[in-house]
Design a protein around this motif. Structure first.
Motif, PDB file in Angstrom:
ATOM      1  N   ASP A  45       0.823  -1.200   0.000  1.00  0.00           N
ATOM      2  CA  ASP A  45       0.000   0.000   0.000  1.00  0.00           C
ATOM      3  C   ASP A  45       0.865   1.260   0.000  1.00  0.00           C
ATOM      4  O   ASP A  45       1.939   1.301   0.616  1.00  0.00           O
ATOM      5  CB  ASP A  45      -0.918   0.026   1.230  1.00  0.00           C
ATOM      6  CG  ASP A  45      -1.968  -1.070   1.190  1.00  0.00           C
ATOM      7  OD1 ASP A  45      -2.100  -1.719   0.138  1.00  0.00           O
ATOM      8  OD2 ASP A  45      -2.631  -1.292   2.217  1.00  0.00           O
ATOM      9  N   VAL A  46       0.392   2.306  -0.665  1.00  0.00           N
ATOM     10  CA  VAL A  46       1.056   3.611  -0.641  1.00  0.00           C
ATOM     11  C   VAL A  46       1.020   4.151   0.791  1.00  0.00           C
ATOM     12  O   VAL A  46       0.020   4.014   1.498  1.00  0.00           O
ATOM     13  CB  VAL A  46       0.351   4.599  -1.592  1.00  0.00           C
ATOM     14  CG1 VAL A  46       0.988   5.988  -1.495  1.00  0.00           C
ATOM     15  CG2 VAL A  46       0.409   4.074  -3.025  1.00  0.00           C
ATOM     16  N   PHE A  47       2.130   4.774   1.225  1.00  0.00           N
ATOM     17  CA  PHE A  47       2.164   5.355   2.565  1.00  0.00           C
ATOM     18  C   PHE A  47       2.492   6.835   2.468  1.00  0.00           C
ATOM     19  O   PHE A  47       3.456   7.229   1.801  1.00  0.00           O
ATOM     20  CB  PHE A  47       3.216   4.669   3.440  1.00  0.00           C
ATOM     21  CG  PHE A  47       3.316   5.260   4.819  1.00  0.00           C
ATOM     22  CD1 PHE A  47       2.310   5.036   5.750  1.00  0.00           C
ATOM     23  CD2 PHE A  47       4.382   6.069   5.174  1.00  0.00           C
ATOM     24  CE1 PHE A  47       2.382   5.591   7.016  1.00  0.00           C
ATOM     25  CE2 PHE A  47       4.465   6.628   6.435  1.00  0.00           C
ATOM     26  CZ  PHE A  47       3.457   6.386   7.357  1.00  0.00           C
ATOM     27  N   ILE A  48       1.688   7.664   3.138  1.00  0.00           N
ATOM     28  CA  ILE A  48       1.923   9.111   3.188  1.00  0.00           C
ATOM     29  C   ILE A  48       2.428   9.484   4.579  1.00  0.00           C
ATOM     30  O   ILE A  48       1.729   9.299   5.581  1.00  0.00           O
ATOM     31  CB  ILE A  48       0.642   9.909   2.868  1.00  0.00           C
ATOM     32  CG1 ILE A  48       0.083   9.517   1.492  1.00  0.00           C
ATOM     33  CG2 ILE A  48       0.930  11.411   2.904  1.00  0.00           C
ATOM     34  CD1 ILE A  48      -1.209  10.222   1.137  1.00  0.00           C
ATOM     35  N   GLY A 154       6.343   8.794  17.621  1.00  0.00           N
ATOM     36  CA  GLY A 154       5.310   8.862  18.649  1.00  0.00           C
ATOM     37  C   GLY A 154       5.832   9.462  19.937  1.00  0.00           C
ATOM     38  O   GLY A 154       5.145  10.247  20.602  1.00  0.00           O
ATOM     39  N   VAL A 155       7.064   9.105  20.303  1.00  0.00           N
ATOM     40  CA  VAL A 155       7.687   9.665  21.501  1.00  0.00           C
ATOM     41  C   VAL A 155       7.833  11.181  21.346  1.00  0.00           C
ATOM     42  O   VAL A 155       7.670  11.936  22.305  1.00  0.00           O
ATOM     43  CB  VAL A 155       9.043   8.993  21.763  1.00  0.00           C
ATOM     44  CG1 VAL A 155       9.747   9.625  22.954  1.00  0.00           C
ATOM     45  CG2 VAL A 155       8.849   7.494  22.012  1.00  0.00           C
ATOM     46  N   LEU A 207      11.170  -2.993  10.358  1.00  0.00           N
ATOM     47  CA  LEU A 207      10.939  -2.779   8.936  1.00  0.00           C
ATOM     48  C   LEU A 207       9.488  -2.374   8.771  1.00  0.00           C
ATOM     49  O   LEU A 207       8.580  -3.124   9.124  1.00  0.00           O
ATOM     50  CB  LEU A 207      11.203  -4.058   8.140  1.00  0.00           C
ATOM     51  CG  LEU A 207      12.637  -4.414   7.779  1.00  0.00           C
ATOM     52  CD1 LEU A 207      12.660  -5.710   6.980  1.00  0.00           C
ATOM     53  CD2 LEU A 207      13.311  -3.303   6.988  1.00  0.00           C
ATOM     54  N   GLY A 208       9.257  -1.183   8.211  1.00  0.00           N
ATOM     55  CA  GLY A 208       7.888  -0.721   8.042  1.00  0.00           C
ATOM     56  C   GLY A 208       7.802   0.786   8.140  1.00  0.00           C
ATOM     57  O   GLY A 208       8.783   1.503   7.896  1.00  0.00           O
ATOM     58  N   VAL A 209       6.643   1.267   8.532  1.00  0.00           N
ATOM     59  CA  VAL A 209       6.385   2.700   8.594  1.00  0.00           C
ATOM     60  C   VAL A 209       5.641   3.025   9.895  1.00  0.00           C
ATOM     61  O   VAL A 209       5.052   2.143  10.525  1.00  0.00           O
ATOM     62  CB  VAL A 209       5.550   3.192   7.388  1.00  0.00           C
ATOM     63  CG1 VAL A 209       6.324   3.008   6.095  1.00  0.00           C
ATOM     64  CG2 VAL A 209       4.213   2.468   7.316  1.00  0.00           C
ATOM     65  N   PHE A 210       5.667   4.309  10.273  1.00  0.00           N
ATOM     66  CA  PHE A 210       4.967   4.774  11.470  1.00  0.00           C
ATOM     67  C   PHE A 210       3.806   5.652  11.044  1.00  0.00           C
ATOM     68  O   PHE A 210       4.010   6.682  10.387  1.00  0.00           O
ATOM     69  CB  PHE A 210       5.914   5.552  12.382  1.00  0.00           C
ATOM     70  CG  PHE A 210       5.302   5.928  13.704  1.00  0.00           C
ATOM     71  CD1 PHE A 210       5.354   5.065  14.782  1.00  0.00           C
ATOM     72  CD2 PHE A 210       4.661   7.155  13.866  1.00  0.00           C
ATOM     73  CE1 PHE A 210       4.790   5.406  16.006  1.00  0.00           C
ATOM     74  CE2 PHE A 210       4.097   7.511  15.079  1.00  0.00           C
ATOM     75  CZ  PHE A 210       4.159   6.629  16.152  1.00  0.00           C
ATOM     76  N   THR A 223       2.375   1.455  14.643  1.00  0.00           N
ATOM     77  CA  THR A 223       3.530   0.686  14.181  1.00  0.00           C
ATOM     78  C   THR A 223       3.084  -0.271  13.086  1.00  0.00           C
ATOM     79  O   THR A 223       2.525  -1.329  13.348  1.00  0.00           O
ATOM     80  CB  THR A 223       4.165  -0.087  15.347  1.00  0.00           C
ATOM     81  OG1 THR A 223       3.159  -0.861  16.023  1.00  0.00           O
ATOM     82  CG2 THR A 223       4.778   0.883  16.344  1.00  0.00           C
ATOM     83  N   GLN A 224       3.336   0.107  11.837  1.00  0.00           N
ATOM     84  CA  GLN A 224       2.910  -0.656  10.670  1.00  0.00           C
ATOM     85  C   GLN A 224       4.102  -1.472  10.172  1.00  0.00           C
ATOM     86  O   GLN A 224       5.058  -0.929   9.619  1.00  0.00           O
ATOM     87  CB  GLN A 224       2.417   0.292   9.588  1.00  0.00           C
ATOM     88  CG  GLN A 224       1.292   1.218  10.030  1.00  0.00           C
ATOM     89  CD  GLN A 224      -0.070   0.576   9.841  1.00  0.00           C
ATOM     90  OE1 GLN A 224      -0.352  -0.021   8.815  1.00  0.00           O
ATOM     91  NE2 GLN A 224      -0.922   0.709  10.844  1.00  0.00           N
ATOM     92  N   PHE A 225       4.034  -2.808  10.368  1.00  0.00           N
ATOM     93  CA  PHE A 225       5.186  -3.666  10.146  1.00  0.00           C
ATOM     94  C   PHE A 225       5.227  -4.248   8.733  1.00  0.00           C
ATOM     95  O   PHE A 225       4.208  -4.689   8.215  1.00  0.00           O
ATOM     96  CB  PHE A 225       5.173  -4.838  11.134  1.00  0.00           C
ATOM     97  CG  PHE A 225       5.193  -4.437  12.582  1.00  0.00           C
ATOM     98  CD1 PHE A 225       6.090  -3.488  13.032  1.00  0.00           C
ATOM     99  CD2 PHE A 225       4.331  -5.020  13.491  1.00  0.00           C
ATOM    100  CE1 PHE A 225       6.120  -3.127  14.369  1.00  0.00           C
ATOM    101  CE2 PHE A 225       4.352  -4.671  14.824  1.00  0.00           C
ATOM    102  CZ  PHE A 225       5.256  -3.721  15.270  1.00  0.00           C
TER     103      PHE A 225
END
Length: 353
Positions: A45-48, A154-155, A207-210, A223-225
């Motif tokens: 999926d596209v991540f913005i 997030g912190v 590995l992934g995106v926040f 937390t998108q893994f």
């Protein structure tokens, strides 16, 4: 009230209403809300990343070569250049830029669109960047693309000091190989996070995106893994050091005598193109295989791990994602652990068939 007075009153209301409409300020926002690409061209999926004005594209090689035609939705009244529906083709850098201009024409935001391609599944964590606003660190690839994320964004929203040393993830010159390794350290919560019941932040790297929109309301969903993967993973290897903090506390912040913190290192292969997150990475029926460190206790020296992937199926789907998840406190996703726990990792690699 006479008919004449009614007409006068109606006219006055109309004038006042029109004046109110004219007084409404034009929209000052200049954001890309959606960047839509046909899924047949994507491996994920596209991540913005709104905080850093980045759009991450995971394109199939054929789509990279032929180009795509994205449909772009921007904030109300704003304009974008190049326009939505224009063909988008990439050169060897895999990077393009879009400029969004607000409705009131006073603000512009430049989004960088990057094509992400996981080539060699090996990392020495030699290259790091400091996020310009919040001052947290994250590792990048030699070609400057970003594959790894952490809980640092997030912190940052929890009100920590804007200094790389204040965050749970950063680099360190104590390395197994090369000049740097990744340092994950469990840190105490802030006054703001305490109001949300979060007493500590485990150091994390994955590995992934926040997804920042979930950062304070549903942190585990943030937390998108995973990154797109093809093939059959055999083993997950690397080196680590670990020193647990002195006092283990539960989610309420109460010390738990007799419990020692431990680290967590694992990899998960799963089907599909939509990422799993902190709420379902261990329970989803999409999981195909796992490789997990069985003992996360203290290690004073650099220690090698070599973990086999254990499969629950012999048939591999066409679309898969591979996640690597690392934490300085094994129960950090439940906000339990020991403040001061330190985990270092270096020279990670996925061995393929």
């Amino acid at each position: 009230m006479t008919f004449r007075n009614l007409c006068v009153a109606a006219s006055l209301i109309t004038v006042l209403f029109s004046a109110c409409i004219k007084d409404v300020p034009l929209n000052p926002e200049a954001d890309i809300d959606s960047f839509i690409v046909d899924k047949k061209y994507l491996t994920s999926d596209v991540f913005i990343d709104h905080a850093n004005a980045k759009i991450l594209l995971y394109l199939k090689p054929s789509a990279f070569n032929s180009g795509i035609v994205p449909r772009i939705v921007v904030t109300e009244g704003s304009t974008i250049s190049p326009a939505s529906g224009d063909s988008l083709r990439f050169d060897s850098t895999g990077i393009k830029q879009y400029t969004v201009t607000s409705q009131n024409k006073q603000y512009q935001k430049v989004y960088t669109v990057s094509v992400v391609n996981v080539g060699i599944w090996a990392w020495d964590f030699e290259n790091w960047i400091v996020q310009p606003t919040s001052k947290y660190m994250y590792p990048i690839e030699p070609d400057s693309t970003q594959l790894w994320s952490s809980g640092n964004p997030g912190v940052a929203l929890a009100g920590v000091t804007k200094d790389p040393l204040s965050y749970p993830l950063r680099d360190t010159t104590d390395a197994y190989h090369g000049s740097y390794s990744a340092l994950l350290q469990t840190r105490g919560g802030t006054a703001l996070s305490g109001l949300l019941g979060i007493k500590l932040f485990a150091g994390s790297l994955y590995l992934g995106v926040f997804e920042s929109s979930f950062a304070l309301t549903a942190p585990l969903k943030a937390t998108q893994f995973g990154q797109p993967y093809r093939g059959r993973a055999l083993r997950f290897t690397g080196y680590y050091k670990y020193a647990p903090g002195p006092v283990y506390i539960n989610k309420a912040g109460t010390p738990q005598p007799g419990i020692t913190d431990s680290c967590s290192i694992y990899a998960v292969l799963y089907r599909g193109t939509t990422r799993l997150d902190g709420t379902n990475i261990h329970t989803s029926d999409r999981v195909i295989a796992t490789a997990q460190l069985p003992d996360g206790s203290a290690r004073g020296n650099w220690t090698k791990f070599d973990l086999p992937f254990v499969y629950n199926t012999n048939t591999l789907p066409d679309n898969m994602m591979l996640a690597i998840v690392i934490s300085s406190s094994q129960n950090g996703d439940s906000y339990a652990g020991a403040v001061g726990s330190r985990l270092q990792v270096d020279s990670l690699q996925i061995i393929h068939e």
